[in-house]
Design a protein around this motif. Structure first.
Motif, short mmCIF file in Angstrom:
data_model
loop_
_atom_site.label_atom_id
_atom_site.label_comp_id
_atom_site.label_asym_id
_atom_site.label_seq_id
_atom_site.Cartn_x
_atom_site.Cartn_y
_atom_site.Cartn_z
N PHE A 1 -4.70 4.91 3.59
CA PHE A 1 -5.21 3.65 4.14
C PHE A 1 -6.73 3.58 4.11
CE2 PHE A 1 -1.26 2.32 6.79
CZ PHE A 1 -0.65 1.93 5.62
N ARG B 1 -8.81 0.79 1.67
CA ARG B 1 -9.26 -0.36 2.45
C ARG B 1 -9.85 -1.52 1.64
NH1 ARG B 1 -11.62 1.07 8.13
NH2 ARG B 1 -13.60 0.30 7.38
N THR C 1 0.83 -1.20 0.00
CA THR C 1 0.00 0.00 0.00
C THR C 1 0.87 1.25 0.00
OG1 THR C 1 -1.63 -1.23 1.26
CG2 THR C 1 -1.94 1.14 1.11
#
Lengths: 303, 453, 336
Positions: free
Chosen positions: A215, A219, A117
């Motif tokens: 984040f 998700r 990520t």
């Protein structure tokens, strides 16, 4: 936190409120629209197609070699399914193997998701020298056929004296170009530049942006990637088989590799082992399906 | 890894399912009986693992890396050795398929890591191990109680380097005979007595194929004489003293007339429809056993176990065993001890014990792996051996006869690749409508490409 | 995508401070503070991208680079698996011989056809499924779990079942075909049927996986886009074509690239589809892929040098394909 931070895109291009109320539900595609009967028919066919081979694995596991050799093939369960599962369970010492595999797959999946990520975010949304070249290297590493790399990799692991230790499986699996590429492509699409700018204007550091903007926005993709990586690591055979032994700390696939042995391989026992290797994943999906899907839905509702 | 008696449990369950659903209760009872037996065995296993987890601290643990077919544990040999040597605890790592096992073993040997104290090596790989890995392995001829004369001469030599280092002790061998269906032979007008059947083809594989032609003329519907072309070519080649390599280590498969003759004869049999169009050990081939689709098969003792495991219950007693045209060997394993192991001395002792005649005989009684130690041939486990498939036939003595006649064969490091090419990229094509010449060409191309470094 | 968000932000903040002349000491103090913050800001902007991508590259250096270099080096030697450190220099011979290696080119052709047969239907079906699953559905959780069930099945387990289902004499598929009057098909030995069978294993395992990836991306498409399209009178199909597909472009590119790379490396399915014939991919190599050929040369025949050269050749072919692909798509984009 999620709500406040994922809202901006909607605010950035705010549709006039009256419009929203005027649009009837039926006019909208995407997440809100109800599926028609055709969709259900397709899904039913798809469900049958997806599950049939698995169900048939169970049927084959419940039959013996002789019945599998008859025409027509068996369509329903025989009597020995649970016996075979039990033999496979004890014979392959699967309890311990499940624990090991959960550790390996869990650590790998979580780490890959996290690292991918942040790296994917950098490649998708930040500008830096060498970005294009580095991204090419990432994609390039995916093209290296894994079957061959494992020989030199094994030479390394042997030098490090890591044989039969779980880190020998975990650490090399963390090099996931796939994950980086996946997150980059997702964030390219799903993370509007405006939110990052808004956070920057507020004086957020890059790390804060990652934590509070990236984040939450990522998700759904993180959930998907985590699941995919967990499954992949769970099912990996060639490499764990080379570094782990059944008496040491085997993963599930290593443990079931010895099933059905003998001059007459017991087909149904092999099938039972295959089933047991897959079953925990299905159970996990079924139990956490809501949460995982929930993660995806959140993205939809707020995005 | 609990002990269990696989063949029995299989046979039990197979008897059950052949009956109707009405008998499901009976089946369940039979199966649970089988499970009861398994549980009994498991208890034995439980004892040993119990003692290990409890007081295993001070014990020397010896590990074995095995593939598929050994069955030491199933025959109770570990428990016995542990009883004799209370300080020893034995663990095994078993992989079903040698295709998975062997490349990993090579990798482990070359890096000297990840090795078990004892490693099994299949006969198809032993030449390569002798040639390339001997420096990593102990010389087992120096172990106390081990004498070359204890083994069949050729078996001993197969695992011995040119300068006399023996890297592996032989466990089983696969002396070949012809297993045939008495009922099908009778229907086709052939004799059924094993002496007479043996005489039909004694001394020559051509005669066997001729018998096949006779069979075909009056064959029961939907049956073939032999199971597969691969089985036939394998049987013929197994009796040759030289096949793919000559004594100097040169690859000669293309020029060796014995190989070409074997190929041509097999191709002819396949072309005439005397063999099934199957590849051995595929699920589809298994079904031809279950459905009685062929009348004869070249078979080492373990093949009888395989047939038993795949047959319908009503086939019991319908088989018999006759001598093959020429004796040959199919299969077998060696136990090697890597030098780098922590307990290599103890491991060597265990390897010697596991391969001693008494243990080999016990293994034969339980698993059908035929002993490579001639002294075992006079033990009751061998002389009295019988098989459900063959009724009262004294299979132990029949196979012992064959074993003594097997010629010493030159084996090469890549025998398996050559043989696989001749079979799976060769003779099988004839059953799919290719000409024997095309099949040979395809096989040679494949083999040469695979051998080239 | 071209918004310069990262460089655009700091000037707003940092640029504002020096612009205003300091009026008094307090203001000077504040300006200094801002300048310090700004320096930290610059450092952050400059270096944090590298910090974010560095874990991947560090791991790659640790576990990915040595195998790559070793393989490259080995490809210039004759070296066997039985003695991987015992190398004999042969220069480019392992590469030049590939030109006359009919097995390599046969495998390359098979890889291409199996790749097409498996990838194209797979991605189309996945897109359709994702589209359906993106509706409000009764039991959507159930379908999502079902979707991943095939992927959760290991290649070994899946191939095992499909081999039985595709059995020539007693397989369920031939049995079903027989019911509708079609003769038994020799799924393992016929070239095209065997490729279809192998592809079907791949399709079965990966369709749901790709659908899930599409679905995740579809759900990130802002609802407003659909609303305004609907207001413009776009039908559902037009919405799909004009809203969904363009928004999914990065994801579609991702799945195409990953599937292409995956298809180029396919080896488990064909290996296990006829496991008793070793790694030759059928008696006439009719479904041997490059991945399987590489496996055969490296693991079965133990020719590490040759196998390494094959791996690098595959790598180079992929790069060429990638370049050709990007040139074509750039042309297409330019012309449209």
């Amino acid at each position: 936190m999620t709500t406040t931070l994922t809202k901006p895109p909607a605010d950035a291009v705010p549709p006039p409120p009256p419009k929203r109320t005027r649009i009837s539900k039926a006019a909208r595609a995407g997440g809100q629209l109800h599926a028609g009967p055709v969709a259900y028919v397709i899904l039913a066919l798809f469900t049958i197609g997806s599950l049939f081979p698995l169900v048939w694995t169970a049927i084959a596991a419940s039959r013996d070699n002789q019945r599998l050799a008859q025409n027509p093939p068996p369509f329903w369960f025989g009597a020995n399914l649970f016996d075979k599962l039990e033999v496979a369970w004890t014979d392959a010492n699967l309890g311990e193997a499940f624990l090991n595999t959960t550790i390996v797959a869990g650590i790998s999946a979580l780490t890959i998701v996290f690292l991918s990520t942040i790296a994917g975010f950098a490649f998708a949304k930040l500008r830096f020298k060498g970005r294009g070249a580095l991204m090419l290297i990432v994609v390039g590493t995916m093209m290296v056929p894994p079957q061959l790399s494992i020989i030199p990799l094994y030479m390394m692991v042997a030098k490090l004296d890591w044989t039969d230790q779980l880190q020998a499986v975990i650490l090399p699996s963390l090099v996931s170009a796939f994950g980086v590429f996946f997150m980059r492509q997702y964030l390219l699409q799903a993370l509007p530049d405006e939110i990052i700018e808004a956070a920057r204007v507020d004086g957020a550091s890059s790390w804060r942006v990652v934590w509070h903007v990236v984040f939450p926005a990522a998700r759904p993709a993180m959930a998907v990637l985590g699941m995919l990586m967990f499954v992949q690591t769970w099912n990996d055979f060639l490499w764990p088989f080379l570094v782990l032994t059944q008496n040491g700390s085997p993963t599930v696939q290593v443990a079931v590799a010895g099933l059905g042995r003998g001059y007459t391989p017991d087909q149904s026992l092999i099938m039972a082992g295959a089933l047991l290797g897959t079953l925990p994943l299905l159970v996990v999906f079924a139990i956490f399906g809501k949460q995982i899907v929930g993660g995806i839905m959140q993205g939809a509702v707020k995005g | 890894m609990r002990a269990r008696t696989l063949p029995q449990s299989q046979l039990r369950s197979s008897r059950g399912t052949a009956t109707t659903r009405r008998k499901a209760v009976v089946l369940t009872a039979v199966v649970s009986l089988g499970m009861g037996l398994l549980a009994g065995c498991a208890d034995d296993g439980g004892d040993e693992s119990g003692s290990s987890s409890g007081g295993g601290e001070g014990k020397t643990v010896i590990t074995l890396g095995l593939f598929g077919t050994q069955g030491f544990k199933e025959a109770g040999l570990y428990a016995e050795y542990e009883k004799l040597n209370p300080d020893i605890k034995i663990q095994e790592n078993v992989v079903e398929r040698n295709e998975n096992y062997y490349p990993a073993l090579v990798n482990h040997l070359t890096t000297n890591s990840g090795l078990q104290d004892i490693q099994a090596v299949e006969v198809g790989n032993i030449a390569e191990v002798v040639e390339t890995q001997a420096s990593k392995l102990m010389d087992l001829s120096k172990v106390e109680g081990v004498k070359a004369s204890g083994w069949l001469d050729w078996k001993w030599k197969q695992a011995t380097t040119k300068d006399g280092q023996t890297v592996g002790l032989g466990t089983d061998v696969g002396p070949m005979a012809i297993c045939y269906r008495k009922d099908l032979f009778e229907k086709a007008g052939l004799p059924t007595d094993r002496e007479e059947v043996g005489k039909l083809w004694a001394g020559s594989w051509d005669k066997l194929v001729e018998v096949g032609e006779d069979y075909k003329a009056k064959a029961p519907k939907d049956t073939t004489f032999l199971d597969s072309p691969g089985g036939l070519i394998n049987a013929i080649l197994s009796g040759e003293s030289e096949k793919f390599y000559d004594a100097s280590g040169k690859v000669i498969y293309k020029t060796n007339p014995a190989v070409k003759n074997a190929f041509d004869l097999t191709a002819k049999a396949a072309k005439d429809g005397l063999t099934g169009n199957q590849t051995q050990f595929q699920p589809a081939w298994d079904t031809t056993i279950a459905n009685s689709k062929f009348a004869a098969i070249s078979c080492p003792p373990w093949m009888l176990g395989y047939i038993k495991g795949k047959s319908q219950p009503d086939a019991a007693g319908k088989w018999d065993v006759a001598a093959a045209p020429k004796p040959g060997n199919w299969g077998g394993t060696f136990l090697a001890v890597p030098k780098s192991g922590k307990n290599s001395e103890e491991a060597a002792k265990l390897a010697a014990w596991l391969t001693a005649p008494e243990q080999q005989a016990k293994l034969f009684a339980k698993q059908g792996s035929f002993p490579s130690a001639p002294a075992a041939y006079d033990l009751p486990q061998v002389t009295d051996a019988k098989n459900d498939m063959t009724g009262d036939s004294p299979i132990g003595t029949i196979f012992a006869e064959a074993a003594k006649e097997i010629p010493a064969q030159v084996i090469g490091p890549k025998d398996q690749i050559v043989q696989q090419g001749l079979t799976d990229n060769g003779v099988i094509l004839v059953t799919q409508g290719k000409s024997p010449a095309e099949a040979w060409k395809n096989a040679v191309k494949t083999i040469d490409n695979n051998l080239e470094k | 995508m071209a918004t310069r968000h990262d460089t655009a932000a700091p000037p707003v903040k940092g640029g504002a401070a020096p612009g205003r002349p300091p009026v008094d000491a307090a203001a000077a103090e504040a300006a200094k503070k801002r300048a310090r913050l700004s320096r930290r800001w610059q450092r952050d902007i400059r270096w944090s991208p590298y910090a974010f991508v560095s874990p991947f590259f560090l791991l790659f250096l640790a576990f990915g680079l040595f195998p790559l270099i070793y393989t490259g080096w080995a490809s210039l030697h004759t070296v066997e698996l039985t003695a991987p450190t015992d190398m004999e220099w042969v220069g480019l011979r392992n590469y030049t011989r590939i030109f006359d290696d009919e097995f390599f080119w046969n495998a390359a052709r098979n890889t291409l056809t199996i790749g097409i047969i498996s990838t194209v239907p797979q991605l189309l079906m996945a897109m359709g499924l994702a589209h359906i699953l993106n509706y409000k559905l009764r039991g959507s959780t159930f379908y999502r779990v079902v979707m991943l069930a095939p992927y959760a099945t290991s290649i070994a387990a899946a191939s095992l079942v499909f081999v039985l289902l595709f059995g020539r004499d007693y397989g369920m598929i031939n049995w079903a075909l027989d019911l509708v009057g079609i003769d038994a098909i020799d799924w393992q030995n016929d070239k095209w049927y065997s490729q279809i069978a192998v592809s079907s294993i791949i399709i079965w395992r990966w369709t749901g996986y790709n659908a899930l990836i599409y679905l995740a991306a579809m759900q990130a498409i802002p609802q407003d886009l659909y609303e305004s399209a609907a207001l413009d009178g776009a039908s559902r199909w037009q919405q799909f074509i004009h809203v969904t597909l363009p928004s999914l472009r990065p994801t579609i590119l991702f799945t195409v690239v990953v599937s292409t790379i995956g298809a180029s490396q396919v080896f488990g399915e064909p290996l296990l589809f006829d496991a008793n014939k070793g790694a030759s991919g059928g008696s006439q190599h009719q479904f041997q892929t490059l991945g399987l050929y590489l496996y055969e040369q490296g693991w079965v025949n133990q020719h590490l040098g040759r196998a390494s050269a094959i791996a690098w050749a595959m790598f180079l072919i992929l790069i060429v394909i990638g370049i050709v692909n990007s040139v074509i798509s750039r042309r297409l984009r330019a012309s449209s």
